[in-house]
Write an enzyme that holds these catalytic residues in place. Sequence first.
Site, PDB file in Angstrom:
ATOM      1  N   GLU A 153      -3.249  -6.624  -9.774  1.00 40.52           N
ATOM      2  CA  GLU A 153      -1.879  -6.668  -9.264  1.00 40.52           C
ATOM      3  C   GLU A 153      -0.960  -5.842 -10.153  1.00 40.52           C
ATOM      4  OE1 GLU A 153      -0.182 -10.580  -9.080  1.00 40.52           O
ATOM      5  OE2 GLU A 153       1.752  -9.854  -8.362  1.00 40.52           O
ATOM      6  N   GLU A 290       6.216  -9.872  -2.135  1.00 41.00           N
ATOM      7  CA  GLU A 290       4.758  -9.951  -2.187  1.00 41.00           C
ATOM      8  C   GLU A 290       4.279  -9.016  -1.081  1.00 41.00           C
ATOM      9  OE1 GLU A 290       3.091 -11.546  -4.425  1.00 41.00           O
ATOM     10  OE2 GLU A 290       4.288 -13.257  -5.125  1.00 41.00           O
TER      11      GLU A 290
END
Length: 326
Positions: A153, A290
């Site tokens: 990420e 997100e």
Amino acid sequence: MSSSGPHSDPFGSTDPYGPYGSPRPRRSLLRRPLTVALAALVPGALLGWLAYEALGGSGGGGDGAAGGVAGSGPTPSVLSSPAEGATGTDGDARPTTGAGTGDSLEGKVVVIDPGHNLTNSQHTADINRKVDIGTNWKECDTTGTSTNSGYSEAKFTLDVAHRLRALLERQGATVKLTQDGDRPFGPCVDERARIGNAAHADAVVSIHADGSAEGNRGFHVILPGAVHEGAADTRAIVAPSKDLGKLIADDFALSTGSSPSNYVGDGTGLVTREDLGGLNLSTVPKVFIECGNMRDTKDAALLTSGAWRQKAAQGLSEGIVSFLHG
Ligand code: ZN
């Protein structure tokens, strides 16, 4: 007609914009003189689309990305201009400097917060230290998630941040990153918020990708809830942050073809939270996004694609620019 856009299968393997193309922003396009658009493009499909828009096209079925996100219409993918890739502006209608036009972002400050840090995992003691976020104490930072094949990420967030910075700077904005792979860990979430505050940012976006279960798909924008406790007081930023978040959700869906999350937010792509230090301690308009779920195979295929990340940055840029232009 036009509603048979590229989003009937928003997560499909087909790439409606080509390998490096980005959809030309709908708003920018419509601001341009019609003659320019006609000279540049033309075909019947375009004319049909313009007529559709002029008549106030309903933006109905076919656009799977629309679900609950305001203002979406058929995406003008036929207007893509691969050669210009990621300018994200109506730059061909103004001087190259961007000066002297109402479209320049000169004087505007945007802080981009790439979530996590590439080397957080080597500094677990440091990032596990608790910091005061007003409403409670939380870990300084976390390692973040990764795809099943190991694409982290932190790597994703920094890459999208770089792409977004380039797009915004090209339009004259002053852009600051909270971290640029230039520190061993963090910053801690409280410092991430303070960086935006100290910069007197006009907008802050914190970039993330989720780590949820297989089958959970799509993006969501996280908005600050109203909290007033300790050092946290978000009451003044709740409304502008919501405006920012809605614009980003709308443009992110249009640019990427992704749908709003199917596991949080009831299909709106918007979630309000009161437990994130990066939001609770912000005194300037700020949202998290997100961008997708790294643990879902299909979402992971998007998140690991550089072409898709460019679309993500483009969508973020367009939402931010819309917000800054008020
Ligand atoms: Zn994250």
